[in-house]
Scaffold this motif. Sequence first.
Motif, short mmCIF file in Angstrom:
data_model
loop_
_atom_site.label_atom_id
_atom_site.label_comp_id
_atom_site.label_asym_id
_atom_site.label_seq_id
_atom_site.Cartn_x
_atom_site.Cartn_y
_atom_site.Cartn_z
N GLU A 38 0.86 -1.19 0.00
CA GLU A 38 0.00 0.00 0.00
C GLU A 38 0.90 1.24 0.00
O GLU A 38 1.30 1.73 1.05
N ILE A 39 1.22 1.76 -1.18
CA ILE A 39 2.14 2.90 -1.26
C ILE A 39 1.49 4.18 -0.74
O ILE A 39 2.18 5.13 -0.38
N SER A 40 0.16 4.20 -0.71
CA SER A 40 -0.59 5.32 -0.14
C SER A 40 -1.97 4.81 0.26
O SER A 40 -2.54 3.97 -0.44
N ASN A 41 -2.48 5.29 1.38
CA ASN A 41 -3.87 4.93 1.73
C ASN A 41 -4.83 6.07 1.40
O ASN A 41 -5.95 6.11 1.89
N LEU B 183 3.87 -10.95 -8.60
CA LEU B 183 3.41 -9.59 -8.85
C LEU B 183 3.41 -8.77 -7.57
O LEU B 183 3.09 -9.29 -6.50
N ILE B 184 3.76 -7.50 -7.70
CA ILE B 184 3.60 -6.54 -6.61
C ILE B 184 2.45 -5.62 -6.97
O ILE B 184 2.44 -4.99 -8.03
N CYS B 185 1.46 -5.57 -6.09
CA CYS B 185 0.30 -4.71 -6.30
C CYS B 185 0.51 -3.42 -5.52
O CYS B 185 0.83 -3.45 -4.34
N PHE B 186 0.34 -2.28 -6.19
CA PHE B 186 0.65 -0.98 -5.59
C PHE B 186 -0.48 -0.40 -4.77
O PHE B 186 -0.57 0.80 -4.62
N HIS B 187 -1.34 -1.21 -4.24
CA HIS B 187 -2.37 -0.67 -3.36
C HIS B 187 -2.97 -1.78 -2.51
O HIS B 187 -2.87 -2.96 -2.83
N LEU B 188 -3.52 -1.37 -1.41
CA LEU B 188 -4.48 -2.15 -0.65
C LEU B 188 -5.70 -1.26 -0.51
O LEU B 188 -6.76 -1.58 -1.01
N MET B 189 -5.49 -0.09 0.09
CA MET B 189 -6.44 1.01 -0.05
C MET B 189 -5.72 2.14 -0.78
O MET B 189 -4.52 2.08 -1.02
N GLY B 190 -6.47 3.17 -1.14
CA GLY B 190 -5.87 4.30 -1.84
C GLY B 190 -5.71 4.06 -3.33
O GLY B 190 -5.92 2.95 -3.83
N ASP B 191 -5.36 5.12 -4.04
CA ASP B 191 -5.10 5.04 -5.48
C ASP B 191 -3.63 5.36 -5.71
O ASP B 191 -3.16 6.43 -5.31
N PRO B 192 -2.88 4.48 -6.34
CA PRO B 192 -1.43 4.70 -6.49
C PRO B 192 -1.07 5.94 -7.30
O PRO B 192 0.03 6.47 -7.16
N LEU B 193 -2.00 6.44 -8.13
CA LEU B 193 -1.68 7.62 -8.93
C LEU B 193 -1.54 8.89 -8.09
O LEU B 193 -1.04 9.89 -8.59
N VAL B 194 -1.94 8.85 -6.83
CA VAL B 194 -1.78 10.04 -6.00
C VAL B 194 -0.35 10.19 -5.48
O VAL B 194 0.04 11.28 -5.02
#
Length: 312
Positions: free
Chosen positions: A24-27, A64-75
């Motif tokens: 989760e790179i950002s929530n 695979l690495i997923c760039f989120h759990l919550m949040g949108d990675p584009l932010v």
Amino acid sequence: MSKAKLKKIFGSHMRKRFHKIHIEISNICNLQCSFCPAVLRDNQMMDLDMFRSIVEQVAPLTELICFHLMGDPLVHPQLNRMIEICDEHDANIFFVSNGVLMKPEKFDMLLHKRIYQINFSLHSFFDNFPNKEPDNYLDRIFSFTERALHERPDLYVNFRLWNLNDPLGSKPRNNQMLEKICSRFDFRAPSEIDVRKRKSFNIQHRLYLHFDTEFTWPAIDLPVLGTNGTCYGLSSHFGILVDGTVVPCCLDKEAAIPLGHVNDAPILEILGSSRSQAIIRGFKENKLVEDLCQRCQYIERFDKSSTNPKVA
């Protein structure tokens, strides 16, 4: 925990043990959809040092690495650097976004060779902008997709329409999205959509439509649904929240089951902890040992006797 003990737990071939690991790179999300619960944790963005340390540890373990759990990675303002870090460690990326922040200047970044699949949650648009026409929004996503079809024919792109109100549902706004997709990509939509039988439809090459119904996110304050069941948490995937807390599942958005923290122990040691192993044993024995799991609607999707659709 010693390497010998970890090998005993996970086996001698630990590479690619997981299909997907959520970082989760950002929530923080730029939208607040009615079908997606609000994040109760403080808003945060993961810093590059923590991200790099996590990727170094999980890259050998996951497809695979997923760039989120919550949040949108584009932010995340350092998204491009995070993609480069994954590339440095030969880690492929699974990317999910509502697509509202898609701009032409981001196209090159998202066409990076390390990005394996991009899912655009199109159902989020009308949920947040019910009186707004989606033409500009869709045109940016469609333009990116057309470039991807030409420049990255190996890239999977999914257009998600997940807010059907029942397995045979067809909300009018979803139909409007569907018509625009069909027109732009010369695709004939199925006459009937029943996600109990089929969720995914190929448009062309590696471009797909994906349908699903809404579901209720698990939470500790919800009623217990059962104590028996199984899940793919900790076998096919797990999550690492923005603050570095390791959780067993991509639906544990508030760390109801904290397994450990990446600053306190190596990730493999956290996965080998007594709590993690108790969860795994429970799933193998058809037992839900954690309170959150006993309140998770997704458990029903693994029940072979259920008519509910399986998890995609």
